[in-house]
Design a protein around this motif. Structure first.
Motif, PDB file in Angstrom:
ATOM      1  N   ARG A   1      52.258  42.840 -53.271  1.00 14.70           N
ATOM      2  CA  ARG A   1      53.133  43.476 -52.284  1.00 14.70           C
ATOM      3  C   ARG A   1      52.456  44.748 -51.772  1.00 14.70           C
ATOM      4  N   VAL A   2      52.912  45.263 -50.640  1.00 16.79           N
ATOM      5  CA  VAL A   2      52.352  46.515 -50.124  1.00 16.79           C
ATOM      6  C   VAL A   2      53.479  47.476 -49.745  1.00 16.79           C
ATOM      7  N   ILE A   3      53.176  48.769 -49.808  1.00 12.88           N
ATOM      8  CA  ILE A   3      54.061  49.789 -49.253  1.00 12.88           C
ATOM      9  C   ILE A   3      53.222  50.700 -48.361  1.00 12.88           C
ATOM     10  N   GLY A   4      53.874  51.358 -47.404  1.00 12.51           N
ATOM     11  CA  GLY A   4      53.158  52.243 -46.492  1.00 12.51           C
ATOM     12  C   GLY A   4      53.259  51.740 -45.062  1.00 12.51           C
ATOM     13  N   GLN A   5      52.593  52.473 -44.168  1.00  9.34           N
ATOM     14  CA  GLN A   5      52.672  52.132 -42.745  1.00  9.34           C
ATOM     15  C   GLN A   5      51.582  51.114 -42.405  1.00  9.34           C
ATOM     16  N   ILE A   6      51.871  49.878 -42.815  1.00  9.73           N
ATOM     17  CA  ILE A   6      50.897  48.789 -42.711  1.00  9.73           C
ATOM     18  C   ILE A   6      50.516  48.530 -41.252  1.00  9.73           C
ATOM     19  N   ASP A   7      51.454  48.821 -40.324  1.00 10.06           N
ATOM     20  CA  ASP A   7      51.175  48.591 -38.899  1.00 10.06           C
ATOM     21  C   ASP A   7      50.064  49.503 -38.369  1.00 10.06           C
ATOM     22  N   LYS A   8      49.661  50.527 -39.148  1.00  9.56           N
ATOM     23  CA  LYS A   8      48.561  51.403 -38.713  1.00  9.56           C
ATOM     24  C   LYS A   8      47.189  50.851 -39.103  1.00  9.56           C
ATOM     25  N   LEU A   9      47.174  49.838 -39.978  1.00  3.71           N
ATOM     26  CA  LEU A   9      45.901  49.247 -40.406  1.00  3.71           C
ATOM     27  C   LEU A   9      45.339  48.371 -39.289  1.00  3.71           C
ATOM     28  N   PRO A  10      44.022  48.141 -39.306  1.00  2.00           N
ATOM     29  CA  PRO A  10      43.458  47.207 -38.327  1.00  2.00           C
ATOM     30  C   PRO A  10      44.170  45.849 -38.414  1.00  2.00           C
TER      31      PRO A  10
ATOM     32  N   SER B   1      43.216  42.842 -38.277  1.00  2.74           N
ATOM     33  CA  SER B   1      42.611  41.833 -39.158  1.00  2.74           C
ATOM     34  C   SER B   1      43.037  42.068 -40.615  1.00  2.74           C
ATOM     35  N   ASN B   2      43.079  43.321 -41.042  1.00  2.00           N
ATOM     36  CA  ASN B   2      43.533  43.639 -42.400  1.00  2.00           C
ATOM     37  C   ASN B   2      45.000  43.246 -42.577  1.00  2.00           C
ATOM     38  N   GLN B   3      45.795  43.522 -41.548  1.00  3.18           N
ATOM     39  CA  GLN B   3      47.222  43.172 -41.628  1.00  3.18           C
ATOM     40  C   GLN B   3      47.398  41.672 -41.822  1.00  3.18           C
ATOM     41  N   LYS B   4      46.600  40.892 -41.079  1.00  4.53           N
ATOM     42  CA  LYS B   4      46.712  39.420 -41.169  1.00  4.53           C
ATOM     43  C   LYS B   4      46.305  38.929 -42.553  1.00  4.53           C
ATOM     44  N   GLU B   5      45.181  39.478 -43.081  1.00  2.00           N
ATOM     45  CA  GLU B   5      44.701  39.073 -44.410  1.00  2.00           C
ATOM     46  C   GLU B   5      45.735  39.439 -45.474  1.00  2.00           C
ATOM     47  N   LEU B   6      46.313  40.632 -45.340  1.00  2.00           N
ATOM     48  CA  LEU B   6      47.339  41.067 -46.292  1.00  2.00           C
ATOM     49  C   LEU B   6      48.525  40.103 -46.266  1.00  2.00           C
ATOM     50  N   GLU B   7      48.968  39.792 -45.046  1.00  2.00           N
ATOM     51  CA  GLU B   7      50.117  38.902 -44.875  1.00  2.00           C
ATOM     52  C   GLU B   7      49.863  37.560 -45.564  1.00  2.00           C
ATOM     53  N   LYS B   8      48.632  37.045 -45.399  1.00  2.00           N
ATOM     54  CA  LYS B   8      48.265  35.750 -46.009  1.00  2.00           C
ATOM     55  C   LYS B   8      48.328  35.826 -47.533  1.00  2.00           C
ATOM     56  N   SER B   9      47.767  36.899 -48.105  1.00  2.00           N
ATOM     57  CA  SER B   9      47.727  37.020 -49.567  1.00  2.00           C
ATOM     58  C   SER B   9      49.123  37.256 -50.145  1.00  2.00           C
ATOM     59  N   ILE B  10      49.925  38.045 -49.411  1.00  2.00           N
ATOM     60  CA  ILE B  10      51.306  38.297 -49.862  1.00  2.00           C
ATOM     61  C   ILE B  10      52.071  36.972 -49.900  1.00  2.00           C
ATOM     62  N   GLU B  11      51.908  36.205 -48.814  1.00  2.00           N
ATOM     63  CA  GLU B  11      52.567  34.900 -48.692  1.00  2.00           C
ATOM     64  C   GLU B  11      52.102  33.941 -49.810  1.00  2.00           C
ATOM     65  N   ALA B  12      50.762  33.939 -50.044  1.00  2.00           N
ATOM     66  CA  ALA B  12      50.181  33.005 -51.019  1.00  2.00           C
ATOM     67  C   ALA B  12      50.597  33.329 -52.457  1.00  2.00           C
ATOM     68  N   THR B  13      51.002  34.584 -52.695  1.00  3.84           N
ATOM     69  CA  THR B  13      51.366  34.983 -54.069  1.00  3.84           C
ATOM     70  C   THR B  13      52.867  35.221 -54.224  1.00  3.84           C
ATOM     71  N   ALA B  14      53.627  34.948 -53.159  1.00  5.63           N
ATOM     72  CA  ALA B  14      55.058  35.291 -53.146  1.00  5.63           C
ATOM     73  C   ALA B  14      55.837  34.583 -54.253  1.00  5.63           C
TER      74      ALA B  14
END
Ligand code: V0D
Length: 239
Positions: free
Chosen positions: A101-110, A112-125
């Motif tokens: 999971r992540v906390i913070g202002q994720i929308d400020k990240l590049p 591509s990082n946001q997409k990769e994070l979303e994928k990993s969060i989804e894959a481990t949910a």
């Protein structure tokens, strides 16, 4: 030094300010990114050790909202490290039953990082072992201001009576609403500051400060911190 005892109370949630990567590299005449890279290995070891002793939540301060002010090359290197970690380690998170999971202002990240994070969060949910919460572009004062803004909006819209605002209602607006408060806050590299990390959430946390630099913080260091937590619990009864 207090030895860790698996039969005593285990901190359910450990939060870590991972400081000292730059100093670790400088002391060795290495580029800063080598400190961050070795620090990322310490994150893996912390994950293994928390899994081993039965910690439920590990929150790591990976990138503060202030860190955007660092030199562009270092910010780029950190985002590269994040991308690398997600690409290389998501399968191991899945294998080890770790939920990301992540906390913070994720929308400020590049993006591509946001997409990769979303994928990993989804894959481990669906994992129900250790929850790894990565604080990225996180700042506690910003989080508190954001929570207040959303509560004010609710009041304005007639959904909340200001007279009924209480701690639970407030905490439910924070990024950490889904997690228990940290039992133990660890800060490496010897500074006695909280540095805008989880200000609301650490109201009752035990604080363990060590001079060990984050890249040198390994299994034994984590067990020492957990052992010290157990010693304090025994003395004060957890109040
Ligand atoms: C750099 C020291 C692990 C602190 C540790 C900016 C700063 C190494 C992660 C990470 C960073 C872990 C799990 C995950 C995604 C990332 C990490 C950053 C920096 C991002 F799912 N270490 N680490 N992320 N550093």
């Amino acid at each position: 030094m207090a030895a860790f005892d698996p039969d005593k109370e285990i901190p359910r949630h450990i939060a870590i300010i991972m400081d000292g990567n730059g100093r670790w590299a400088r002391e060795r005449g290495l580029p800063r990114r080598e400190g961050h890279r070795t620090g990322a290995e310490s994150v893996e070891i912390a994950l293994e050790t928390c899994g081993e002793i039965g910690v439920d939540y590990l929150t790591i301060y990976a990138f503060s909202s202030e860190n955007w002010k660092r030199p562009e090359a270092e910010v780029k290197a950190l985002m590269g490290l994040l991308a690398h970690f997600l690409k290389e380690k998501t399968s191991s998170l899945i294998k080890n039953n770790i939920r990301l999971r992540v906390i913070g202002q994720i929308d400020k990240l590049p993006k591509s990082n946001q997409k990769e994070l979303e994928k990993s969060i989804e894959a481990t949910a669906g994992n129900d072992g250790l929850t790894l919460v990565v604080a990225l572009s996180y700042g506690s004062r910003e989080e508190i201001v954001e929570a207040t803004r959303s509560l004010m909006k609710k009041a304005q819209d007639g959904e909340l009576d200001p007279g009924n605002l209480d701690e639970a209602t407030f905490a439910a607006q924070l990024n950490t609403a889904a997690y228990p408060d940290p039992d133990l806050l660890i800060r490496t590299s010897g500074e006695f500051r909280v540095s805008n990390f989880l200000l609301w959430q650490i109201s009752y946390s035990e604080i363990f400060i060590t001079k060990t630099l984050w890249p040198d913080f390994r299994r034994d260091n984590l067990l020492e911190a957990a052992g010290e937590y157990q010693k304090r619990q025994r003395r004060f009864g957890g109040v």
